[in-house]
Motif scaffolding. Structure first.
Motif, PDB file in Angstrom:
ATOM      1  N   ARG A 279       0.967  -1.307  -0.145  1.00 49.64           N
ATOM      2  CA  ARG A 279       0.090   0.034   0.003  1.00 49.64           C
ATOM      3  C   ARG A 279       0.820   1.143   0.037  1.00 49.64           C
ATOM      4  NH1 ARG A 279      -3.613   1.705   3.427  1.00 49.64           N
ATOM      5  NH2 ARG A 279      -5.274   2.094   1.420  1.00 49.64           N
ATOM      6  N   TYR A 280       1.828   1.196   0.653  1.00 42.93           N
ATOM      7  CA  TYR A 280       2.542   2.352   0.850  1.00 42.93           C
ATOM      8  C   TYR A 280       3.467   2.654  -0.630  1.00 42.93           C
ATOM      9  CZ  TYR A 280       3.676   3.160   6.095  1.00 42.93           C
ATOM     10  OH  TYR A 280       3.576   3.714   7.160  1.00 42.93           O
ATOM     11  N   LEU A 284       3.099   5.919  -2.920  1.00 50.72           N
ATOM     12  CA  LEU A 284       4.286   6.827  -2.856  1.00 50.72           C
ATOM     13  C   LEU A 284       5.212   6.936  -3.985  1.00 50.72           C
ATOM     14  CD1 LEU A 284       5.113   6.619   0.995  1.00 50.72           C
ATOM     15  CD2 LEU A 284       3.861   8.483  -0.145  1.00 50.72           C
ATOM     16  N   VAL A 291      11.319   4.947  -3.384  1.00 48.70           N
ATOM     17  CA  VAL A 291      10.412   3.748  -2.452  1.00 48.70           C
ATOM     18  C   VAL A 291      11.338   2.494  -2.570  1.00 48.70           C
ATOM     19  CG1 VAL A 291       8.213   4.965  -2.909  1.00 48.70           C
ATOM     20  CG2 VAL A 291       8.992   3.072  -4.361  1.00 48.70           C
ATOM     21  N   TYR A 305      10.441   0.390   6.547  1.00 45.85           N
ATOM     22  CA  TYR A 305      10.041   0.671   5.053  1.00 45.85           C
ATOM     23  C   TYR A 305      10.509   2.116   4.811  1.00 45.85           C
ATOM     24  CZ  TYR A 305       7.306   1.620   0.945  1.00 45.85           C
ATOM     25  OH  TYR A 305       7.078   1.615  -0.392  1.00 45.85           O
ATOM     26  N   SER A 326       9.017   8.973  12.709  1.00 42.39           N
ATOM     27  CA  SER A 326       9.805   8.432  11.378  1.00 42.39           C
ATOM     28  C   SER A 326      11.257   8.141  11.948  1.00 42.39           C
ATOM     29  CB  SER A 326       9.938   9.434  10.253  1.00 42.39           C
ATOM     30  OG  SER A 326      10.284  10.592  10.892  1.00 42.39           O
ATOM     31  N   LEU A 363       9.475   4.909   7.685  1.00 42.54           N
ATOM     32  CA  LEU A 363       8.064   5.382   7.964  1.00 42.54           C
ATOM     33  C   LEU A 363       7.461   4.412   9.027  1.00 42.54           C
ATOM     34  CD1 LEU A 363       6.581   6.327   4.453  1.00 42.54           C
ATOM     35  CD2 LEU A 363       7.493   7.965   6.310  1.00 42.54           C
ATOM     36  N   MET A 365       6.203   1.130  10.378  1.00 45.50           N
ATOM     37  CA  MET A 365       5.900  -0.351  10.071  1.00 45.50           C
ATOM     38  C   MET A 365       6.020  -1.342  10.822  1.00 45.50           C
ATOM     39  SD  MET A 365       5.825  -2.629   7.721  1.00 45.50           S
ATOM     40  CE  MET A 365       5.944  -1.857   6.210  1.00 45.50           C
ATOM     41  N   GLN A 374      -2.481   3.872   7.880  1.00 45.42           N
ATOM     42  CA  GLN A 374      -1.653   4.014   6.588  1.00 45.42           C
ATOM     43  C   GLN A 374      -1.935   5.245   5.758  1.00 45.42           C
ATOM     44  OE1 GLN A 374      -1.783   0.053   4.422  1.00 45.42           O
ATOM     45  NE2 GLN A 374      -1.983  -0.880   6.323  1.00 45.42           N
ATOM     46  N   ILE A 378       0.299   8.125   4.582  1.00 44.57           N
ATOM     47  CA  ILE A 378       0.727   8.519   3.216  1.00 44.57           C
ATOM     48  C   ILE A 378       0.186   9.719   2.933  1.00 44.57           C
ATOM     49  CG2 ILE A 378      -0.299   7.902   0.898  1.00 44.57           C
ATOM     50  CD1 ILE A 378      -0.426   5.086   2.008  1.00 44.57           C
TER      51      ILE A 378
END
Length: 386
Positions: A279-280, A284, A291, A305, A326, A363, A365, A374, A378
């Motif tokens: 999904r990330y 992104l 990514v 992640y 983060s 991020l 995770m 999530q 995002i």
């Protein structure tokens, strides 16, 4: 409301009754050091990796040091490792008087670049001052290194190979675990790891029976092994005869009991992490500098992640202001840290490593990160205009 970076309590709630019963069982047994749960988790760890042997120890750093001790590393020996990883990977090398030689990373995966590895080995050989002995490849952020290529280089130059799976225990490449290529794979059970205990812990996994027996000796002051005893006619408690210099590095029985319960749900948690990572990535990719890209045929356990952003520090401040934690893994590569400056390579050797350190940001995770959280993460990333 601030989100957790890793939600250990969500996992605890899932298996709280099992964990409590397992811990109470150890307390009632009174076998707190090398109790039966330790032997059982070693058996199950080996089976999980399709390997022959696993030996537990006190932490992931000792897990790295033990094979180096077993192989007799000494001053004048060279150990090749990445600089873009946690410092433990390199710090164990000067423990034994050996020299870490830093290798650059692949820009897509952040793992050891085989081409850079070959170049560094050839440079050391040409200089003639050090003897190449060991390569430590790291499964950074949860995904496997390029073991087929790294193993081929190790075989060509006659080097031992350690797979540092502290962040990547459970990862696979073409369906195989790192221990299929490496002489030994090491891991950490630090609580934040994908398979973590409630304190410190570590283990090694190998298909080499003699190496496993030697490491089992070294973790307890170099105690006599069954092979030793057969030639020494020594029938007392093996811990009272030390034949080699070792250390005190035992996994507590309570931690082993906790790991046994966590291992039961580990495969499911890896699947859940993959869902979050998907999904990330879908949201992104193309919206930030980068990514994560997993090696072809690889399966990551997504310890972290990690995205890249041109204004990493600005984005991190923006996330913090909006209650989203983060982490920067790693803001200062090992070769630029004070303890390692004497081992630093010539300027320009680790360009990819140094560039990555300026842009990476991890991020939240974990397996229990819900879709609503999530989406919040995002949207906050995409809402940054810096």
């Amino acid at each position: 409301m601030s989100l957790p970076f890793i939600d250990l309590q969500a996992q605890r709630k899932r298996i709280e009754a099992e964990i409590n019963q397992a811990v109470l069982g150890v307390i009632e047994s009174g076998r707190f050091v090398l109790g039966p749960e330790v032997a059982e988790i070693e058996k199950q760890l080996a089976a999980f990796c399709d390997a022959s042997h696993a030996v537990s120890c006190a932490n992931g750093t000792d897990a790295l040091a033990l094979p180096l001790m077993a192989w007799g590393l000494k001053p004048g020996d060279a150990v090749f490792c990445p600089s873009f990883t946690f410092v433990a990977t390199a710090q164990v090398v000067p423990w034994l008087g050996a020299t870490p030689v830093f290798v650059d990373i692949d820009a897509a995966t952040y793992n050891m670049d085989p081409a850079s590895l070959r170049a560094e080995i050839e440079t050391v050989v040409a200089a003639g001052k050090l003897t190449p002995k060991v390569v430590i490849a790291v499964d950074l952020f949860g995904q496997p290194a390029n073991y087929p290529e790294i193993k081929a280089i190790c075989d060509e130059f006659g080097l031992k190979l350690i797979a540092d799976t502290a962040q990547g225990f459970g990862c696979t490449l073409n369906g195989k675990h790192p221990s299929d290529w490496a002489d030994i794979a090491t891991t950490s059970f630090f609580p934040a790891k994908p398979l973590g205990c409630y304190g410190d812990g570590g283990a090694v996994v190998t298909n080499d029976a003699k190496l496993a027996e030697l490491i089992e000796s070294l973790r307890v002051y170099g105690k006599v092994t069954p092979t030793d005893a057969a030639t020494r006619n020594f029938h007392h408690d093996p811990k009272y005869l030390s034949l080699r210099v070792g250390m005190n590095s035992r996994l507590d029985t309570i931690q082993a009991a906790i790991l046994l319960e966590k291992l039961k749900i580990f495969a499911d948690e890896i699947d859940r992490r993959q869902v979050v990572a998907n999904r990330y990535a879908a949201a992104l990719r193309g919206k930030v500098k980068g990514v994560p890209e997993v090696i072809e045929g690889g399966r990551s356990v997504w310890a972290q992640y990690v995205i890249e952003h041109d204004n990493r520090d600005g984005l991190q401040a923006h996330l913090t202001a909006n209650g989203i934690p983060s982490m920067v893994y790693y803001p200062v590569p090992i070769h630029q840290q004070d303890f390692a400056l004497r081992f630093a390579p010539p300027e320009g050797h680790l360009k990819v490593t140094e560039a990555a350190s300026q842009h990476v940001l991890a991020l939240p995770m974990h397996p229990y990160l819900g879709e609503a959280d999530q989406d919040r993460i995002i949207d906050t990333v995409l809402g940054f205009n810096g």
